[in-house]
Write an enzyme that holds these catalytic residues in place. Structure first.
Site, short mmCIF file in Angstrom:
data_model
loop_
_atom_site.label_atom_id
_atom_site.label_comp_id
_atom_site.label_asym_id
_atom_site.label_seq_id
_atom_site.Cartn_x
_atom_site.Cartn_y
_atom_site.Cartn_z
N CYS A 88 -6.52 -2.42 12.14
CA CYS A 88 -6.76 -1.12 11.52
C CYS A 88 -5.44 -0.41 11.18
O CYS A 88 -5.32 0.21 10.14
CB CYS A 88 -7.55 -0.22 12.46
N ASP A 89 -4.48 -0.47 12.07
CA ASP A 89 -3.36 0.45 11.97
C ASP A 89 -1.97 -0.18 11.95
O ASP A 89 -0.98 0.54 11.92
CB ASP A 89 -3.44 1.48 13.11
N CYS A 94 -6.48 -1.55 17.94
CA CYS A 94 -6.87 -2.39 16.80
C CYS A 94 -5.72 -2.51 15.82
O CYS A 94 -5.50 -1.63 14.99
CB CYS A 94 -8.10 -1.77 16.14
#
Lengths: 113, 305
Positions: free
Chosen positions: B134-135, B131
């Site tokens: 997300c990161d 993802c």
């Protein structure tokens, strides 16, 4: 119990110079897993009691916070790192149940004595 | 005893719950790992009708859930561990708890496909990730390998290129499969490099990803490339393990269906499991609605009802 929202400049005082072991959660508000684990995190200070303190570092809050997280080796959110007098003794990465998270933190805190 | 149990709580499952509960069915949702499903991992949703200002995936899934609860749908936030569809009432287990139901809607969706190579599981969350939303920001000035050549691989690579010093797309085919709208942007992005006809054979590193071992499919040549992260975007597998042997499925693990109906009376499917074409929030909601309406009709047609 409120949880300290750590900023880059607080790291030395709150983590490196702390006589109490510190659990740092690296998180950000757009991280779905951080939202998912939030209720667990909010319950941690009570469970940790006097043995350790919990602080949170929002990696999206500022570029300095982000760089600090990167320097500390964080590559995913949420990441929990346990520090004893500023030295990292271990980490927990990703979504965990309260039991698993607490169990691992308890084990890591044994390295602090 | 429930009229309907819904497995999965993405847009399809939550919409099915709303329609079923509003249709006066005693309804139970067994959510699976995450309420919201894939949208729980989507930061911004800009194309759900009625929300011109956009909203986050978790916000939209909270609204879907609240809407279903308003009409009386019940929820268990856990994963179903097995189902027995041999005879009606059907049964679903969550650990040692068993729930009986007249009908079942399966909306368990998909899981990111893994590479199945050494290092992948051990380094998941430690440099291997799925993802970018997300990161990506944690890869500032770092190198990342993106595995895949479809729309999601290209979109993730473009997101990563805002932060990373270098993004290398590793794709097993000779050409990208992504839409022109994305490839055109990626090809002119100086931080994105492409390695075609190449596969990842191993992810290297002790506690963190440090590199990947790559194989050139044309020459057979092996080489190690240093990288700080490996983002997997090689597609999805259907979450239908629970249904193996219970309903008819094709070789890829998708239920055989006619519309939302499966081979088993009173068992319906919705969401990504029956949509390999569009996979939008709104189309998933549509099939969730259809599955609930079919469940209501099927129940009304049963003599005991």
């Amino acid at each position: 119990m409120s949880i300290l929202d750590l900023r880059y400049a607080d790291w030395d005082r709150e983590v490196d110079s702390s006589n109490t072991p510190v659990v740092v959660e690296f998180w950000h508000q757009s991280c779905p897993l951080c939202k998912k684990i939030e209720s667990t995190v909010m319950g941690l200070p009570t469970k940790l009691g006097e043995r350790a303190k919990l602080v949170r570092l929002n990696v999206m809050d500022s570029r300095e916070n982000r760089r600090l997280a990167i320097d500390k080796g964080v590559v995913g959110t949420p990441t929990f790192k346990v520090y004893c007098r500023g030295v990292e003794v271990g980490e927990i990465v990703g979504l965990e149940t309260t039991e698993n998270l607490m169990g691992t933190i308890e084990n890591l805190l044994k390295n602090c004595s | 005893m429930y009229d309907v149990i819904i497995l999965g709580a993405g847009p399809a499952g939550l919409t099915a719950a709303l329609y079923a509960a509003r249709g006066k069915l005693k309804s139970l949702v067994i959510t699976g790992p995450m309420v919201g499903g894939q949208i729980a991992l989507t930061y911004q949703i800009d194309n759900y009708p009625g929300f011109p200002e956009g909203l986050t995936g978790p916000e939209l899934s909270d609204r879907f859930k609240a809407h279903a609860e308003k009409f009386g749908a019940e929820f268990i936030e856990a994963e179903a561990t097995s189902v027995d569809l041999a005879s009606n009432p059907y049964k679903a287990w969550v650990g040692d708890r068993v729930f009986d139901t007249s009908s079942l809607i399966v909306a368990t969706g998909m899981t990111h496909r893994g590479l199945g190579v050494q290092g992948e599981d051990r380094l998941m969350g430690r440099g291997v990730f799925v993802c970018a939303t997300c990161d990506a920001l944690l890869y500032e000035d770092r190198k990342v390998v993106v595995v895949g050549g479809g729309d999601s691989a290209l979109q993730e690579a473009l997101d990563l290129a805002k932060f990373a010093s270098e993004v290398t797309i590793v794709h097993r085919r000779e050409e990208l499969r992504a839409c022109r709208c994305l490839t055109d942007r990626a090809l002119i992005e100086p931080r994105i490099k492409f390695l075609y006809s190449t596969v990842v054979e191993e992810i290297l590193g002790e506690k963190r990803v440090q590199g990947v071992r790559l194989r050139d499919l044309k020459t057979g040549e092996l080489k190690v490339v240093d990288t700080d992260g490996v983002l997997l975007a090689i597609g999805w597998n259907p979450n239908t393990g629970l249904l193996r042997g219970e309903i008819e499925m094709n070789d890829s693990g998708y239920p055989k269906t006619e519309g939302v109906k499966t081979s088993k009376p009173g068992v319906f499917v919705a969401g990504d499991l029956i949509d390999r074409n569009y996979r939008q929030v709104v189309t998933s909601c549509g099939s969730g609605c259809a599955a609930a309406i079919e469940a209501i009709r099927w129940l009304e047609a049963q003599p005991s009802h």
